[in-house]
Motif scaffolding. Structure first.
Motif, PDB file in Angstrom:
ATOM      1  N   ALA A 167       0.004   7.021  -6.662  1.00 24.72           N
ATOM      2  CA  ALA A 167      -1.207   7.809  -6.905  1.00 24.72           C
ATOM      3  C   ALA A 167      -0.950   9.291  -6.663  1.00 24.72           C
ATOM      4  O   ALA A 167      -1.399  10.151  -7.432  1.00 24.72           O
ATOM      5  CB  ALA A 167      -2.338   7.304  -6.006  1.00 24.72           C
ATOM      6  N   ALA A 215       0.296   3.966  -2.927  1.00 27.35           N
ATOM      7  CA  ALA A 215      -0.267   5.263  -2.546  1.00 27.35           C
ATOM      8  C   ALA A 215       0.618   6.407  -3.032  1.00 27.35           C
ATOM      9  O   ALA A 215       0.123   7.432  -3.532  1.00 27.35           O
ATOM     10  CB  ALA A 215      -0.438   5.341  -1.026  1.00 27.35           C
ATOM     11  N   VAL A 237       3.762   8.810   4.633  1.00 26.65           N
ATOM     12  CA  VAL A 237       3.771   7.638   3.743  1.00 26.65           C
ATOM     13  C   VAL A 237       5.184   7.255   3.295  1.00 26.65           C
ATOM     14  O   VAL A 237       5.501   6.063   3.215  1.00 26.65           O
ATOM     15  CB  VAL A 237       2.864   7.885   2.511  1.00 26.65           C
ATOM     16  CG1 VAL A 237       2.856   6.658   1.602  1.00 26.65           C
ATOM     17  CG2 VAL A 237       1.445   8.214   2.949  1.00 26.65           C
ATOM     18  N   LEU A 261       0.789  -1.239   0.000  1.00 28.81           N
ATOM     19  CA  LEU A 261       0.000   0.000   0.000  1.00 28.81           C
ATOM     20  C   LEU A 261       0.818   1.285   0.000  1.00 28.81           C
ATOM     21  O   LEU A 261       0.489   2.216  -0.750  1.00 28.81           O
ATOM     22  CB  LEU A 261      -0.971  -0.021   1.190  1.00 28.81           C
ATOM     23  CG  LEU A 261      -2.063   1.027   1.195  1.00 28.81           C
ATOM     24  CD1 LEU A 261      -2.902   0.957  -0.079  1.00 28.81           C
ATOM     25  CD2 LEU A 261      -2.946   0.863   2.421  1.00 28.81           C
TER      26      LEU A 261
END
Length: 201
Positions: free
Chosen positions: A19, A16, A46, A12
């Motif tokens: 994106a 992410a 992140v 993830l």
């Protein structure tokens, strides 16, 4: 946790960031400063998780290779977070606050002169992390770990293109997919249940 769910969780962070990279401006100016600043705020949380996900693949091992993976992943997470704060959050905020029509001042250039070398150290640490980790996993799991090869172009594209589209976006997604592939390559842990001794009546 189911292995597939665990692999998805580890993938993830990279996906992410991919994106976010699709929305990341290629140049910082007053017109792009608000988006530049805003996108780097979640990056603060992140970017380090990519390193956490990679370090998680060595589990609780205490051998030198496992510690080298953890140290390199920690260096990446620390230095790349510094890049995010300095060249992302700070530079974007200052540029936005200066207002329209103001040429980029030396103060903003100095922020990039500080942030860029920190990011360089971080991205090289990411390359070291994936090289050592992949060699270790291939040695331990053989062809089951072959999907982890995706980590190599992933880390290199992040090194050369950050998360800028298209190269950086591809790089972060490949990091996510390669991490998931290595998570799936690990053999399922066996759970031994201890039965209570039989009693006689």
């Amino acid at each position: 946790m189911d292995r597939r769910a665990y692999a998805a969780v580890l993938a993830l962070p990279g996906i992410a960031l991919g994106a976010v990279g699709l929305l990341h401006p290629h140049h910082l100016s007053y017109a792009t400063a608000d988006r530049w600043f805003t996108l780097h705020l979640p990056g603060l949380f992140v970017f380090p998780l990519v390193g956490v996900a990679l370090a998680a693949l060595v589990g609780r091992r205490t051998d030198p290779v496992a510690w080298l993976v953890r140290l390199a992943a920690y260096t990446y997470a620390t230095c790349y977070t510094a890049l995010d704060v300095v060249s992302g959050i700070a530079a974007g905020w200052v540029t936005r606050e200066l207002g329209p029509g103001v040429p980029r001042p030396d103060e903003v250039r100095l922020l990039f002169r500080l942030g860029t070398p920190l990011g360089e150290v971080g991205s090289w640490a990411l390359v070291v992390t994936v090289v050592v980790l992949l060699a270790d996993q291939l040695r331990r799991h053989g062809l089951r770990a072959a999907g982890g090869v995706l980590l190599l172009p992933g880390a290199w594209l992040v090194h050369t293109d950050h998360i800028f589209a298209p190269g950086g976006v591809a790089g972060t997604v490949l990091l996510g997919l390669g991490t998931a592939a290595l998570a799936l390559a690990r053999p399922a842990e066996r759970v031994t249940r201890t039965l209570p001794p039989a009693t006689t009546g």
